[in-house]
Every structure is written in C-alpha cells, then in structure tokens.
Design a protein around this motif. Structure first.
Motif, PDB file in Angstrom:
ATOM      1  N   GLU A 279       1.528  -3.592   4.609  1.00  0.00           N
ATOM      2  CA  GLU A 279       2.734  -4.409   4.452  1.00  0.00           C
ATOM      3  C   GLU A 279       3.561  -4.404   5.734  1.00  0.00           C
ATOM      4  O   GLU A 279       4.079  -5.449   6.166  1.00  0.00           O
ATOM      5  CB  GLU A 279       3.577  -3.897   3.278  1.00  0.00           C
ATOM      6  CG  GLU A 279       4.809  -4.746   3.002  1.00  0.00           C
ATOM      7  CD  GLU A 279       5.569  -4.305   1.771  1.00  0.00           C
ATOM      8  OE1 GLU A 279       6.630  -4.922   1.489  1.00  0.00           O
ATOM      9  OE2 GLU A 279       5.138  -3.359   1.078  1.00  0.00           O
ATOM     10  N   TYR A 280       3.697  -3.244   6.359  1.00  0.00           N
ATOM     11  CA  TYR A 280       4.469  -3.115   7.601  1.00  0.00           C
ATOM     12  C   TYR A 280       3.847  -3.961   8.705  1.00  0.00           C
ATOM     13  O   TYR A 280       4.550  -4.700   9.400  1.00  0.00           O
ATOM     14  CB  TYR A 280       4.505  -1.648   8.008  1.00  0.00           C
ATOM     15  CG  TYR A 280       5.351  -1.353   9.224  1.00  0.00           C
ATOM     16  CD1 TYR A 280       6.689  -1.009   9.087  1.00  0.00           C
ATOM     17  CD2 TYR A 280       4.818  -1.400  10.504  1.00  0.00           C
ATOM     18  CE1 TYR A 280       7.477  -0.726  10.195  1.00  0.00           C
ATOM     19  CE2 TYR A 280       5.593  -1.118  11.621  1.00  0.00           C
ATOM     20  CZ  TYR A 280       6.916  -0.784  11.458  1.00  0.00           C
ATOM     21  OH  TYR A 280       7.692  -0.511  12.568  1.00  0.00           O
ATOM     22  N   ALA A 281       2.539  -3.860   8.886  1.00  0.00           N
ATOM     23  CA  ALA A 281       1.856  -4.605   9.953  1.00  0.00           C
ATOM     24  C   ALA A 281       1.987  -6.111   9.745  1.00  0.00           C
ATOM     25  O   ALA A 281       2.204  -6.871  10.704  1.00  0.00           O
ATOM     26  CB  ALA A 281       0.386  -4.209  10.017  1.00  0.00           C
TER      27      ALA A 281
ATOM     28  N   SER B 137      -6.728  -1.838   7.106  1.00  0.00           N
ATOM     29  CA  SER B 137      -7.024  -2.083   5.692  1.00  0.00           C
ATOM     30  C   SER B 137      -8.225  -1.273   5.209  1.00  0.00           C
ATOM     31  O   SER B 137      -8.515  -1.256   4.012  1.00  0.00           O
ATOM     32  CB  SER B 137      -7.280  -3.578   5.458  1.00  0.00           C
ATOM     33  OG  SER B 137      -8.418  -4.006   6.194  1.00  0.00           O
ATOM     34  N   GLU B 138      -8.927  -0.599   6.103  1.00  0.00           N
ATOM     35  CA  GLU B 138     -10.128   0.142   5.739  1.00  0.00           C
ATOM     36  C   GLU B 138      -9.769   1.472   5.069  1.00  0.00           C
ATOM     37  O   GLU B 138      -9.141   2.336   5.676  1.00  0.00           O
ATOM     38  CB  GLU B 138     -10.997   0.387   6.977  1.00  0.00           C
ATOM     39  CG  GLU B 138     -11.511  -0.905   7.610  1.00  0.00           C
ATOM     40  CD  GLU B 138     -12.422  -0.652   8.797  1.00  0.00           C
ATOM     41  OE1 GLU B 138     -12.750   0.528   9.061  1.00  0.00           O
ATOM     42  OE2 GLU B 138     -12.818  -1.636   9.454  1.00  0.00           O
ATOM     43  N   GLU B 139     -10.187   1.629   3.836  1.00  0.00           N
ATOM     44  CA  GLU B 139      -9.809   2.803   3.055  1.00  0.00           C
ATOM     45  C   GLU B 139     -10.311   4.101   3.669  1.00  0.00           C
ATOM     46  O   GLU B 139      -9.651   5.139   3.586  1.00  0.00           O
ATOM     47  CB  GLU B 139     -10.340   2.663   1.627  1.00  0.00           C
ATOM     48  CG  GLU B 139      -9.670   1.542   0.836  1.00  0.00           C
ATOM     49  CD  GLU B 139     -10.136   1.500  -0.609  1.00  0.00           C
ATOM     50  OE1 GLU B 139     -10.647   2.536  -1.094  1.00  0.00           O
ATOM     51  OE2 GLU B 139     -10.004   0.452  -1.249  1.00  0.00           O
ATOM     52  N   ASN B 140     -11.494   4.060   4.297  1.00  0.00           N
ATOM     53  CA  ASN B 140     -12.061   5.305   4.825  1.00  0.00           C
ATOM     54  C   ASN B 140     -11.372   5.786   6.093  1.00  0.00           C
ATOM     55  O   ASN B 140     -11.714   6.833   6.634  1.00  0.00           O
ATOM     56  CB  ASN B 140     -13.565   5.133   5.091  1.00  0.00           C
ATOM     57  CG  ASN B 140     -13.863   4.016   6.083  1.00  0.00           C
ATOM     58  OD1 ASN B 140     -12.957   3.385   6.615  1.00  0.00           O
ATOM     59  ND2 ASN B 140     -15.141   3.769   6.312  1.00  0.00           N
ATOM     60  N   CYS B 141     -10.372   5.047   6.583  1.00  0.00           N
ATOM     61  CA  CYS B 141      -9.615   5.483   7.763  1.00  0.00           C
ATOM     62  C   CYS B 141      -8.582   6.562   7.421  1.00  0.00           C
ATOM     63  O   CYS B 141      -8.126   7.272   8.316  1.00  0.00           O
ATOM     64  CB  CYS B 141      -8.867   4.306   8.395  1.00  0.00           C
ATOM     65  SG  CYS B 141      -9.884   3.270   9.446  1.00  0.00           S
ATOM     66  N   TYR B 142      -8.198   6.662   6.159  1.00  0.00           N
ATOM     67  CA  TYR B 142      -6.985   7.398   5.815  1.00  0.00           C
ATOM     68  C   TYR B 142      -7.212   8.821   5.319  1.00  0.00           C
ATOM     69  O   TYR B 142      -6.249   9.587   5.219  1.00  0.00           O
ATOM     70  CB  TYR B 142      -6.190   6.597   4.775  1.00  0.00           C
ATOM     71  CG  TYR B 142      -5.640   5.321   5.356  1.00  0.00           C
ATOM     72  CD1 TYR B 142      -4.384   5.281   5.943  1.00  0.00           C
ATOM     73  CD2 TYR B 142      -6.392   4.153   5.350  1.00  0.00           C
ATOM     74  CE1 TYR B 142      -3.883   4.121   6.497  1.00  0.00           C
ATOM     75  CE2 TYR B 142      -5.896   2.977   5.910  1.00  0.00           C
ATOM     76  CZ  TYR B 142      -4.650   2.970   6.479  1.00  0.00           C
ATOM     77  OH  TYR B 142      -4.159   1.814   7.041  1.00  0.00           O
ATOM     78  N   GLY B 143      -8.443   9.171   5.019  1.00  0.00           N
ATOM     79  CA  GLY B 143      -8.691  10.526   4.549  1.00  0.00           C
ATOM     80  C   GLY B 143      -7.842  10.857   3.336  1.00  0.00           C
ATOM     81  O   GLY B 143      -7.813  10.111   2.354  1.00  0.00           O
TER      82      GLY B 143
END
Length: 334
Positions: A156-158, A139-145
């Motif tokens: 949603e998938y998880a 859920s952490e936005e900074n993970c996605y670049g």
C-alpha cells in the motif's frame, strides 16, 4: 570504549580509522542542536481538489522550491497517516532482528546493507543499516520471512508513493512546457525502489556520518522520516538541518531531473547526522526511469550530454569502486 552494535558498525568504522584519521563534525552537530530550519512547506490540496488558479499556484510553488532549494516538504499529499505509522512500526520490528538474520536469511530479497563496504576512509562510512528493495519484489511473499505483516502495508505504501511521485514529476515536467505524462512513459516499477533506513545510536556521533554527503541518482525522492531529525542539506554553501514535521513528506530533486531541466531544478547534496542517544528511522521512495531511457536536456544549449540511466548507474558504480564515492553529473558535462 565503543560498545558492540547491531549491526557491528563500530568494528567496521574502527578498521577504517586505523588507516585514516577522522574529521570532527562538531559544526554539523551544533546546527542540529539549533533545532533546524523548515523547508518550503507546500499544501498539495490545490493540486488534488482546487480550481485552476489553486493548481497553478501550487505547481509554481513546487517548481520554485525545486529550483531554489532542491528540497521541499508536502502536506495533504494523499498518503494516509495510518499507513505512515504502520510502516514505521513494521520497520522498527525488522531492524530489531538479530544481525545474522538480517544479513544471511534472504530477508527482503537479500537487500540488506550496513555501513559501507566500498568505504576507503572514515568520511565514506555510513553509521546506518538499510534494506534497498526493488518495487518488483515487494509483493513476493517469500521475501518477508517471519515479518509477514510488513508485506500488506509495504504494498500500500509503495503504491501511494508511486502515485505521488508521478504527480509531482508531472507538475515539474509540465512547468517547463512539456507533456506531464512524460514521466509516466519513462518511469515504472521495474527500476523504482524503496529504501528502509535505520540509524542506530552512535556514541561517536561527532566523528561519523549516518549517511555520507551525496546527491540522489534518480528523478526525485520522497522521504518519510521520524521526528528525531538528522537530515541536513546544502543551502547557500552551508549545511542546513531540516526540522521534521509530523506526517509531512520530504521531496528532493535527483540528478536526472537536474540534467533533464538543464540545471533549472537542483539536485542538492545532503547527509544524515547520527544521534548519540536514540534510533532514527526513515523510508525513502526513489522514482527512476527504465535503464534504457535517454536523459537529454529539455533546453538548448545543453549543459550535459545525453546519456541513459544505465550508463549513469554504471559510471557511478565504477567511480565508487575506484575511489570510494560517487562523482555524478560532472562526468556528463560538455
């Protein structure tokens, strides 16, 4: 001559090949060409909306497949087809990024892996790349670049996979005479994770594994694979190729359920064979307990001594570091 790949798998494999010869997987590829075999296919509609008889029949089918095969496929599983398609589309985009971006940009919590850095021989090398992501990080936005559109569908998938895994785990626990909420008490998002997998085309596919033979070190795994095929499992002392079914999910028993059930449920060795021409993608959800959860047999006499999930993971990591591959449950037998 093998062309450079993204990631540089051919270079990693060549380094190992200099030290040890390869063994051809021609027999495994022949099995794949025969089209594969359908696993037990279970309609979960009986669990979700059927009467008492339908639920009992569905639960019995799940337990039977877990004992006889260690693997089964499910339909009417509650995960929307749109979500499955969106997830596949997003991971195709992520894996299409340059190798350097995947490896050093901090993408998806620095969870990127390729090949097998602990491999000591060609038979331990994986012709694949993956992101191995804890549920606590998705859920952490900074993970996605730059891949911001992945976050929404990943969450949603998880969530859907967590619900489905606990439903199936509860059925398996209850079938052996225990409270089905036992799984809820032992497993939460702190130790569960998703693994996004990509198996690039491999010009030397008769020589390598996409993913080397192994068993899973969890309670159970739920896999969404594409229609390329490549997954094989050990059944009656031979490798059986799994025939893909669109929008079906594959479920397999992990080591912890085998130990807990006292070998009633089977954690079966499986592998992935690479394709010589096309990319293969899959997404795996792993249902794991908290690290301090004690895994003890539900029946006596017990085949395995009690151990914590942390102890099991540490032993696996020690074995992999020492000899290049996992040993697993045999180290925990009486």
């Amino acid at each position: 001559m093998v062309k450079p790949s993204n990631p540089p798998l051919s270079h990693g494999y060549a380094e190992l090949l200099r030290a040890s010869p390869f063994k051809s997987h021609a027999a495994a590829q022949a099995e794949e060409r025969r089209g594969g075999q359908e696993l037990p296919l279970i309609d979960l509609g009986g669990l979700r909306g059927g009467g008492e008889r339908e639920r009992a029949e569905c639960a019995a089918a799940i337990a039977r497949a877990s004992s006889e095969w260690g693997f089964f496929q499910v339909v009417n599983h509650g995960v929307r087809g749109e979500v499955l398609e969106r997830m596949r589309g997003e991971i195709v985009k992520v894996f299409g990024a340059p190798f350097e971006k995947k490896a050093v940009s901090g993408l998806l919590n620095n969870s990127y892996r390729w090949g097998n850095p602990t491999a000591t021989s060609p038979t331990h090398f994986n012709w694949s790349e993956a992101f191995h992501i804890p549920l606590t990080k998705i859920s952490e936005e900074n993970c996605y670049g730059d891949f911001t559109s992945l976050r929404e569908v990943m969450i949603e998938y998880a969530s859907a996979m967590q619900e489905l895994s606990k439903l199936l785990g509860g059925v398996l626990v209850e079938h052996l005479g225990h409270r089905k909420n036992l799984i809820d008490q032992m497993c939460d998002e702190n130790t569960c994770f998703l693994r996004l997998n990509h198996y690039p085309p491999c010009q030397i596919s008769s020589e390598v594994f996409g993913l080397m033979p192994h068993t899973d070190s969890d309670f159970l795994t739920i896999l969404h694979q594409d229609e390329v095929g490549g997954l094989q499992l050990m059944k009656d002392s031979r490798w059986v190729a799994v025939k893909p079914i669109k929008n079906a999910l594959i479920v397999n028993i992990g080591d912890l359920f085998q130990a807990w059930s006292n070998n009633i449920y089977k954690s079966v060795e499986h592998k992935v064979m690479p394709n010589g021409k096309v990319d293969r993608f899959s997404i795996a959800y792993f249902l794991c307990p908290s690290y301090d959860s004690v895994i003890g047999s539900c029946q006596e006499p017990s085949i395995y001594r009690s151990f914590t999930f942390r102890e099991y993971r540490n032993q696996i990591q020690e074995d992999v570091k020492l000899i290049g591959h996992k040993i697993g449950l045999s180290k925990f037998m009486y």
